[in-house]
Design an enzyme around this catalytic site. Structure first.
Site, PDB file in Angstrom:
ATOM      1  N   ASP A  12    -122.773  49.278  72.535  1.00 48.60           N
ATOM      2  CA  ASP A  12    -123.402  50.287  73.413  1.00 48.60           C
ATOM      3  C   ASP A  12    -123.975  49.662  74.691  1.00 48.60           C
ATOM      4  O   ASP A  12    -124.678  50.325  75.449  1.00 48.60           O
ATOM      5  CB  ASP A  12    -124.504  51.053  72.658  1.00 48.60           C
ATOM      6  CG  ASP A  12    -125.640  50.155  72.167  1.00 48.60           C
ATOM      7  OD1 ASP A  12    -125.598  48.925  72.430  1.00 48.60           O
ATOM      8  OD2 ASP A  12    -126.574  50.678  71.529  1.00 48.60           O
ATOM      9  N   ASP A  37    -134.529  37.848  69.673  1.00 54.53           N
ATOM     10  CA  ASP A  37    -135.017  39.022  68.930  1.00 54.53           C
ATOM     11  C   ASP A  37    -135.161  38.760  67.439  1.00 54.53           C
ATOM     12  O   ASP A  37    -134.736  37.726  66.932  1.00 54.53           O
ATOM     13  CB  ASP A  37    -134.097  40.231  69.192  1.00 54.53           C
ATOM     14  CG  ASP A  37    -132.619  39.853  69.205  1.00 54.53           C
ATOM     15  OD1 ASP A  37    -132.282  38.784  68.675  1.00 54.53           O
ATOM     16  OD2 ASP A  37    -131.819  40.616  69.750  1.00 54.53           O
ATOM     17  N   HIS A  76    -126.046  47.017  74.822  1.00 56.08           N
ATOM     18  CA  HIS A  76    -127.349  46.353  74.720  1.00 56.08           C
ATOM     19  C   HIS A  76    -127.206  44.838  74.851  1.00 56.08           C
ATOM     20  O   HIS A  76    -126.170  44.271  74.501  1.00 56.08           O
ATOM     21  CB  HIS A  76    -128.094  46.730  73.419  1.00 56.08           C
ATOM     22  CG  HIS A  76    -127.544  46.181  72.149  1.00 56.08           C
ATOM     23  ND1 HIS A  76    -127.269  46.965  71.041  1.00 56.08           N
ATOM     24  CD2 HIS A  76    -127.238  44.925  71.764  1.00 56.08           C
ATOM     25  CE1 HIS A  76    -126.830  46.221  70.063  1.00 56.08           C
ATOM     26  NE2 HIS A  76    -126.794  44.971  70.469  1.00 56.08           N
TER      27      HIS A  76
HETATM   28  C1  F6R Z   1    -128.623  39.049  68.748  1.00 54.06           C
HETATM   29  C2  F6R Z   1    -128.624  39.973  69.874  1.00 54.06           C
HETATM   30  C3  F6R Z   1    -127.665  41.130  69.944  1.00 54.06           C
HETATM   31  C4  F6R Z   1    -126.225  40.708  69.678  1.00 54.06           C
HETATM   32  C5  F6R Z   1    -125.290  41.905  69.779  1.00 54.06           C
HETATM   33  C6  F6R Z   1    -123.867  41.546  69.431  1.00 54.06           C
HETATM   34  O1  F6R Z   1    -129.640  38.094  68.888  1.00 54.06           O
HETATM   35  O2  F6R Z   1    -129.426  39.817  70.736  1.00 54.06           O
HETATM   36  O3  F6R Z   1    -127.747  41.706  71.222  1.00 54.06           O
HETATM   37  O4  F6R Z   1    -125.841  39.725  70.594  1.00 54.06           O
HETATM   38  O5  F6R Z   1    -125.734  42.924  68.943  1.00 54.06           O
HETATM   39  O6  F6R Z   1    -123.781  41.153  68.091  1.00 54.06           O
HETATM   40  P1  F6R Z   1    -122.480  40.475  67.512  1.00 54.06           P
HETATM   41  O7  F6R Z   1    -122.320  39.171  68.167  1.00 54.06           O
HETATM   42  O8  F6R Z   1    -122.755  40.316  66.029  1.00 54.06           O
HETATM   43  O9  F6R Z   1    -121.350  41.409  67.790  1.00 54.06           O
END
Ligand code: F6R
Length: 240
Positions: free
Chosen positions: A134, A66, A136
């Site tokens: 959440d 992303d 995702h």
């Molecule tokens: C990043 C991504 C997001 C993160 C998620 C967790 O490329 O795809 O889904 O993996 O937001 O972020 P962190 O690791 O910073 O807690």
């Protein structure tokens, strides 16, 4: 779905070994990469292994999950910048084989080609994922269709709040992103997910135990035939 519980140090080493094994079996492997805090130690381990000559990324191609809409690749919170700083600049990969979605300019055109580009490269051999509080994965927020391919999306208030820790002020956090879809992710041959910390416990419960529902995007991974979930004790606490 396989689950491995251990310290961040331990699980990051194990995930790095998963990547090394894939690349050492197939030198032109296609790697699916994530940003965020979760994979940082994995990338540090890959840099170390590359410098020690245990693995070479010379023939690999990468696709990132992303990118924020509105940030140039040179912005220090863009995911292109993150990848260069934390991995690509320190390993022997050919930068022109590293693909990160664009957030500015003709980003929609690039976004619309992304799944075809992945398919043309042979498909993703191993994909690393983090997880949002959440539920995702990539930026597929609750309510995203399980059939989604790479698309543009609006970030939830929760994600904006979570990610504001990396910006000077919450008002600077982009509100939109381009992201691989849930179907794009499910197309990967092998998936490893890393989650640490108490604020991930609810999402990890939904991932492992929850019903498969678009309200909890990560739950679709229960249907994938080769997923390993790497968690620390805190992230695993509700499942236990
Ligand atoms: C990043 C991504 C997001 C993160 C998620 C967790 O490329 O795809 O889904 O993996 O937001 O972020 P962190 O690791 O910073 O807690």
């Amino acid at each position: 779905m396989k689950v491995v519980v251990g310290s961040n140090d331990k699980i990051s080493k194990l995930i790095a070994e998963d990547f090394i094994n894939v690349v050492n079996k197939k030198e032109n492997a296609v790697l699916g990469l994530a940003t965020g805090t979760s994979p940082l130690q994995v990338y540090a381990n890959l840099v170390k292994a590359n410098k020690e000559g245990r693995v070479s990324f010379k023939k690999c191609t990468t696709f990132n999950l992303d990118e924020y809409v509105g940030l140039e690749g040179t912005h220090n919170q863009s995911y292109r910048y993150f990848m260069n700083e934390n991995l690509f600049n320190h390993i022997d990969i050919d930068k022109k084989n590293t693909n990160v979605l664009l957030g500015v300019g003709d980003y929609k055109k690039f976004m619309n080609q992304y799944d075809d580009m992945i398919a043309k490269a042979g498909g993703i051999d191993i994909q690393i994922l983090g997880i949002g509080s959440d539920g995702h994965i990539a930026f597929n927020e609750p309510g995203t269709s399980f059939d989604s391919l790479t698309h543009e999306t609006e970030l939830t208030e929760q994600t904006i709040k979570d990610n504001s820790r990396l910006f000077n002020d919450i008002s600077e956090v982009p509100t939109r992103a381009v992201t691989m879809g849930l179907k794009s992710i499910m197309n990967a041959r092998k998936i490893v997910l890393i989650a640490t910390g108490k604020n991930k416990a609810k999402a990890v419960y939904g991932l492992i135990k929850g019903p498969i529902s678009e309200d909890m995007p990560c739950s679709i991974l229960q249907k994938h035939k080769d997923v390993t979930v790497y968690v620390d004790e805190d992230a695993y606490s509700l499942v236990k």
